[in-house]
Design a protein around this motif. Structure first.
Motif, PDB file in Angstrom:
ATOM      1  N   GLY A  80       0.823  -1.211   0.000  1.00 35.09           N
ATOM      2  CA  GLY A  80       0.000   0.000   0.000  1.00 35.09           C
ATOM      3  C   GLY A  80       0.847   1.245   0.000  1.00 35.09           C
ATOM      4  O   GLY A  80       2.071   1.184   0.156  1.00 35.09           O
ATOM      5  N   ASP A 103      -2.864  -2.853   2.312  1.00 35.94           N
ATOM      6  CA  ASP A 103      -4.097  -3.634   2.208  1.00 35.94           C
ATOM      7  C   ASP A 103      -4.445  -4.020   0.768  1.00 35.94           C
ATOM      8  O   ASP A 103      -5.486  -4.612   0.515  1.00 35.94           O
ATOM      9  CB  ASP A 103      -5.272  -2.879   2.864  1.00 35.94           C
ATOM     10  N   GLU A 104      -3.577  -3.677  -0.185  1.00 38.83           N
ATOM     11  CA  GLU A 104      -3.902  -3.961  -1.588  1.00 38.83           C
ATOM     12  C   GLU A 104      -3.116  -5.141  -2.127  1.00 38.83           C
ATOM     13  O   GLU A 104      -2.010  -5.422  -1.688  1.00 38.83           O
ATOM     14  CB  GLU A 104      -3.571  -2.736  -2.449  1.00 38.83           C
ATOM     15  N   HIS A 157     -11.158  -6.755   5.886  1.00 38.83           N
ATOM     16  CA  HIS A 157      -9.743  -7.149   5.966  1.00 38.83           C
ATOM     17  C   HIS A 157      -9.443  -7.691   7.366  1.00 38.83           C
ATOM     18  O   HIS A 157      -9.726  -7.012   8.352  1.00 38.83           O
ATOM     19  CB  HIS A 157      -8.823  -5.946   5.706  1.00 38.83           C
ATOM     20  N   TYR A 196     -10.049  -0.609  -0.613  1.00 39.42           N
ATOM     21  CA  TYR A 196      -8.606  -0.499  -0.326  1.00 39.42           C
ATOM     22  C   TYR A 196      -8.254   0.968  -0.122  1.00 39.42           C
ATOM     23  O   TYR A 196      -8.967   1.860  -0.568  1.00 39.42           O
ATOM     24  CB  TYR A 196      -7.788  -1.113  -1.465  1.00 39.42           C
ATOM     25  N   TYR A 249     -13.693   0.961   5.749  1.00 38.75           N
ATOM     26  CA  TYR A 249     -13.818   0.097   4.567  1.00 38.75           C
ATOM     27  C   TYR A 249     -15.270  -0.187   4.225  1.00 38.75           C
ATOM     28  O   TYR A 249     -16.091  -0.450   5.107  1.00 38.75           O
ATOM     29  CB  TYR A 249     -13.149  -1.258   4.831  1.00 38.75           C
ATOM     30  N   PRO A 261     -12.156   1.412  -4.468  1.00 35.57           N
ATOM     31  CA  PRO A 261     -11.141   1.984  -3.576  1.00 35.57           C
ATOM     32  C   PRO A 261     -10.940   3.459  -3.916  1.00 35.57           C
ATOM     33  O   PRO A 261     -11.214   3.885  -5.040  1.00 35.57           O
ATOM     34  CB  PRO A 261      -9.875   1.190  -3.915  1.00 35.57           C
TER      35      PRO A 261
END
Ligand SMILES: Cc1cc2nc3c(=O)[nH]c(=O)nc-3n(C[C@H](O)[C@H](O)[C@H](O)COP(=O)(O)OP(=O)(O)OC[C@H]3O[C@@H](n4cnc5c(N)ncnc54)[C@H](O)[C@@H]3O)c2cc1C
Lengths: 284, 756
Positions: free
Chosen positions: B86, B91-92, B150, B318, B350, B355
């Motif tokens: 990220g 988180d990607e 997540h 994301y 989220y 995103p």
């Protein structure tokens, strides 16, 4: 895909006849190219029969392949079928108006097609030619067969022209739309009216609004009530409340709520009748 | 026709009217954009995206796609490690590992000989999904028991911050007036005309090259190298001309670059990829939507005592740059006025949607809409003129703001007064609405990376006597290179026509943070100035050393045509010979002082700050709510203006985008699906919708920026929102608190309708 441009009407009809099931008439292709182009596209924009703009036997005869720009720039149309000028001038953007046509706008049958709304208010007729070379005339308002559908089969019929009785000295017409920006936006509501005024009273009113149904919608009850009504502020107020009451509208996430659309229908109905009446009075 | 440089020089109009040659290439349709690139043997890449907002991937079968003739490779998550990466928060993933989190999430990708085959092959990949419950509203995502996006971020909070300065609670207790309101801002796309496009080339000898136009190429290649586990020096970005960025191309679309790189590595051929316009909307990185609850305490005389905000930003699936945007939204506007007590809570949440990222000014404009509306609400309640309320409280030169920003130059009060005067504040036309708004914006960040606070540049004397400036700072239409040319020419004492800016190749340009946060002219430009000054010094020394009688540099005479001027070409060749091949080079490094920035985020964050005040004049049709914008007056303190033409262009463009965000734009969703993913439905203003825009620059200078200049590119958009919102409220009698301000919302407000 093949793209054929017919140079005369006989050739166009012969091509239609010779390609059953695979051919479709195309004009500016501003709608068709976003849908699906046919196997054989028959361009009818070079025919004398679809591109003339004349007055014959007291009627305007407007070629179905005239572009919105051509209509909007025509002096006689502006003078005696003002609603159509206003509608054509409001469509899309200059690029779209320079190629999109009157016939295409009607036959594509979008519920709020601007030119179609004006044509129905003006009481226009449409002239089609079929595979046998026979022509027929229908009122534009009778052409609709459902959502995005007309009774014209563009695989076996060509719309040649639209005919409109020009406004007489005591008549006037008007078109207005309401959209989220000043260009390139489909209207939340559009409307058009044609009125005849005699001695301060409406002798007849044609009042059309959209999008309400798949076809431009005449407010028939209100039209009838307005026959003989005085040209006054009270009448306009009445139009505003009754127009909204006469029809049911849908909400659209992309455009507006039903409540607001219904309100706009009232406002626009009153505005176009008022403007048309003013024109009728000005002309005298 | 553009005037050539000679004419401009003769007319002494270089500093107002000069534009770099790239501008004219664009105007003439000759510029080559990323989307135009074609390389020999190039393949085309396409991504298969998730049709579900939230689902488990049970299986992926690529065999049918692989067997299509013309397909060169198909990749899935198996080609990468499943370690999230990220920009701020990790988180990607380049391709989904077992789970998709929004409609548009990348699942697999193919490279084929043409677009059509690639598209066909992407469709032929068979994916079995197990649909999971999804959540679309941040408030619902925060609720207990809601679907979790997540594992690493329990409660669906990607980032959050609680902040207190002074004693807000006490101040609220003492206040004569407390005003409060809630505001809502939808996700906004930067809507650049050129969709993101890139061509990735990999060869074992030179490594990976990405041909793509980025605002921050070095930041992007750093991440790409990390995700692909390649040495940084083996990843190079070469930039074609950019067709608009507006903050959306600081990091662009990292997954697209990483996927195309992997396809290039796997096939050994160049691979071109691009986002279609629809993909831009469904899988780009629009600026986060925000729900802002604000409360402000004031004294009867209008003095602001405290402000409290509770902000929830809608991250989508994301994070990209959303934490930074959330931070700016929650904080920057606190320094427009002297507000001694602040209490802020901001949560980035989220949801199973696209995103998000950033857009021109990092959310400062979104917050401006809320905070400036609240200022006018307070003014109305107190019966104080909104201009006077602002003048009473506004930040001034020498201030240390509540968050520790050091205000070394500030003409905000003058901007406010000038904007009010110009719009006719004292002679308002009946039936029209008038609104004001004020803004501050940082010029680059000295705390983003405390060890990398500034910029560097290199000035090289070429053998023909011309000068090349190497910088990593990017011109993407905002005129940075025009400014650099002028700055370098000034520092060297040479005509701008002799200066060329080189920034588009990370292999030869100094590493830079790039075009974000109004860094270019102030930070990058300062480095250019220092490099040019250094070169000049070296030229003069070398001239003496070479025994040259002439020691001066002056515009128009470089070839020794005038007796006492140095012949630069001869000097360059002299040095070249003497050193067997070196050029005279000036290195410039601009390293701002270290900041006292502390753990709580208190401290100076930038070398200097730009200010602005805008005023709007509007009219409302009471029967429909239809809004007519008559005029926007934009008054800016961006220090001394380096190039007037570019500055005016920034104002026109920024105000127009501000207007778009105010009245037209915003994502619409239907169960997680973007409902307006085309330019037909996502409405940006057309030229007919743009009102008269009047600009003024209050040029007081600045101690930090080159020749007293400060940034302008982002702040131009910021005050538009508050000014329009307040003008509408002035005309309608109340505030529309959710963007965009449409005719329908204005009408609802005036008619007293309950919203449906
Ligand atoms: C960006 C954009 C904006 C637009 N904005 C508007 C707007 O604001 N308002 C609005 O009303 N419309 C708008 N349109 C729709 C469109 O431009 C108009 O409906 C236009 O008038 C269609 O005409 P055309 O000649 O392009 O039709 P085509 O696309 O060529 O044809 C449309 C249909 O009619 C048939 N057809 C066409 N001519 C004949 C004929 N003579 N005989 C038999 N069949 C025929 C075709 O087979 C096809 O089914 C817009 C379109 C675009 C792309």
């Amino acid at each position: 895909m093949s793209y054929l441009k017919a140079l005369n009407l006989r050739q166009a009809v012969a091509l239609l006849r010779g390609n059953p099931g695979r051919i479709r008439v195309v004009a500016g292709a501003t709608d068709l190219s976003l849908q699906e182009m046919p196997q054989v596209a028959l361009d009818i924009t070079a025919l004398p029969e679809t591109t003339g703009l004349e007055t014959a036997d007291g009627f305007f005869s407007l070629g179905a392949a005239l572009t919105h720009s051509e209509i909007a720039n025509s002096h006689p149309v502006r003078h005696k079928a003002t609603a159509l000028t206003e509608a054509c001038a409001s469509i899309g953007s200059p690029q779209i108006r320079n190629v999109g046509t009157l016939g295409g706008n009607v036959i594509n049958a979008a519920p709020a097609a601007d030119a179609a709304v004006a044509l129905v208010a003006l009481g226009a007729g449409a002239v089609m030619i079929n595979l046998e070379g026979k022509t027929r005339e229908e009122a534009v308002e009778d052409l609709y067969a459902g959502f995005n559908q007309t009774i014209i089969d563009s695989g076996s019929e060509i719309m040649l022209k639209l005919v409109i009785r020009p406004c007489a000295a005591n008549e006037g017409s008007s078109f207005e739309r309401f959209a989220s920006r000043k260009a390139l936006a489909l209207p939340m509501v559009n409307g058009a009216a044609r009125v005849e005024v005699v001695d301060g009273f409406f002798r007849s009113v044609r009042l059309v609004l959209a999008p309400i149904n798949p076809a431009p919608t005449r407010l028939l009850n209100l039209e009838e009530k307005l026959q003989g009504a005085p040209v006054t502020e009270e009448t306009y107020k009445k139009i505003e409340t009754e127009a909204a009451a006469e029809v049911e509208v849908r909400a659209s996430l992309l455009r507006c709520t039903a409540q607001y659309r219904s309100h706009l229908i009232g406002v626009l109905a009153a505005r176009v009748v008022r403007k048309a009446a003013e024109r009728a009075l000005e002309r005298k | 026709m553009p005037k050539d440089l000679e004419t401009l020089t003769r007319e002494k109009k270089v500093e107002t009217d000069f534009q770099s040659s790239e501008v004219w290439a664009k105007v003439a349709g000759k510029a080559v954009y990323g989307i135009d690139l074609i390389l020999p043997g190039m393949l085309y890449g396409k991504i298969l995206r998730s049709p579900h907002p939230h689902a488990r991937i049970k299986s992926i079968d690529t065999s049918a796609a692989e067997s299509i003739s013309g397909v060169r490779t198909v990749i899935t998550a198996e080609n990468f490690s499943c370690k999230p990466y990220g920009i701020v928060v990790d988180d990607e993933l380049p391709l989904a590992c077992g789970r998709v989190r929004y409609i548009g999430d990348e699942v697999a990708a193919v490279a084929a000989v043409d677009w059509k085959t690639a598209e066909e092959a992407a469709k032929a990949i068979k994916v079995e999904y197990e649909v999971l419950p999804s959540v679309f509203k941040p408030e619902e995502a925060l609720a207990e028991g809601s679907p979790q996006l997540h594992e690493d971020f329990p409660g669906n909070v990607a980032w959050q911050r609680d902040l207190e300065r002074g004693d807000a609670d006490a101040a609220f207790g003492d206040a004569d007036l407390v005003v409060e309101s809630a505001f809502s801002i939808p996700a906004i796309h930067a809507a650049y005309l050129e969709p993101i496009a890139c061509v990735a080339v990999n060869d074992n000898y030179t490594g990976l090259t990405l041909h793509t136009a980025l605002q921050s190429p070095d930041s992007v290649r750093t991440i790409v190298a990390k995700v692909l586990e390649m040495p940084l020096s083996r990843v190079r970005v070469v930039g074609p001309v950019m067709g608009g960025g507006f903050g959306g191309k600081v990091y662009g679309n990292l997954n697209l670059y990483i996927i195309s790189s992997m396809l290039a590595i796997k096939t050994g051929s160049p691979v071109k990829m691009l986002l279609t316009r629809e993909e831009e909307f469904i899988a780009g990185r629009p600026m986060i939507a925000a729900e802002i609850k604000l409360k402000m305490a004031l004294c009867r005389d209008g003095t602001i005592l405290a402000r409290e905000s509770d902000i929830i930003t809608d991250n989508g699936a994301y994070s990209a740059q959303a934490p930074w945007v959330s931070k700016t939204i929650s904080e920057r506007n606190d320094s427009v006025y002297r507000i001694p007590n602040i209490k802020t809570r901001v949560r980035l949440v989220y949801t199973n949607k696209v995103p998000t990222g950033q857009y021109r000014s990092y959310g400062n404009q979104a917050a401006n809409f809320a905070t400036e509306s609240l200022i006018d609400m307070a003014a109305k309640k107190l019966g104080i003129d909104p201009l006077q309320l602002r003048l009473l409280n506004c930040t001034r030169k020498g201030d240390l703001t509540v968050h520790g920003l050091q205000i070394k130059s500030c003409a905000l009060a003058d901007c406010l007064q000038a904007a009010a005067d110009e719009i006719g504040w004292e002679k308002k036309i009946r039936g029209r609405g008038y609104g004001l708004s004020a803004a501050i914006h940082a010029n680059g960040s000295i705390v983003f990376d405390k060890n990398f606070r500034g910029a560097s540049a290199l000035a090289r004397l070429e053998l023909d006597g011309r000068v090349t400036i190497f910088t990593g700072e990017q011109d993407y239409g905002q005129g940075a290179h025009t400014a650099f040319t002028i700055i370098a020419a000034r520092a060297l004492g040479l005509p701008p026509g002799l200066v060329t800016i080189q920034s588009r190749d990370t292999l030869i340009s100094p590493f830079s943070l790039g075009a974000l946060a109004m860094r270019q002219t102030t930070i990058g430009g300062r480095a250019v100035q220092l490099a040019a000054e250094k070169l000049r010094e070296k030229i003069e020394i070398t001239a003496v050393e070479a025994g040259s009688e002439s020691t001066g540099l002056r515009e128009g005479a470089v070839n020794g045509s005038s007796a006492n001027l140095i012949d630069l070409a001869a000097l360059a060749r002299y040095y070249h010979g003497k050193t067997s091949g070196l050029n005279l080079v000036g290195e410039g490094k601009y390293v701002p002082e270290e900041s006292d920035y502390d753990e709580s985020g208190y401290g100076n964050i930038s070398v200097t700050y730009s200010f602005a005040a805008h005023a709007a004049e509007v009219e409302i049709d009471r029967t429909t709510g239809e809004l007519t914008l008559h005029r926007i007056v934009a008054v800016h303190d961006s220090g001394r203006i380096i190039n007037l033409l570019s500055a005016i262009g920034q104002v026109y463009g920024g105000v127009t985008q501000g207007l778009g965000m105010s009245c037209y734009e915003g994502y619409l969703f239907e169960a997680g699906r973007v409902a307006n993913s085309t330019f037909a439905d996502y409405k940006i203003p057309t030229s007919l919708d743009v009102p008269v825009i009047d600009y003024q620059f209050v040029e007081r200078g600045d101690p930090e920026g080159p020749y007293g200049s400060k940034g302008l590119g982002e702040i131009v958009m910021v005050p538009v929102l508050g000014a329009i919102a307040n003008a509408v409220a002035d005309a309608a009698g109340d505030w529309v608190t959710d963007l965009p301000i449409t005719a329908e919302k204005i009408y609802q407000l005036m008619a007293g309708w309950e919203c449906e």
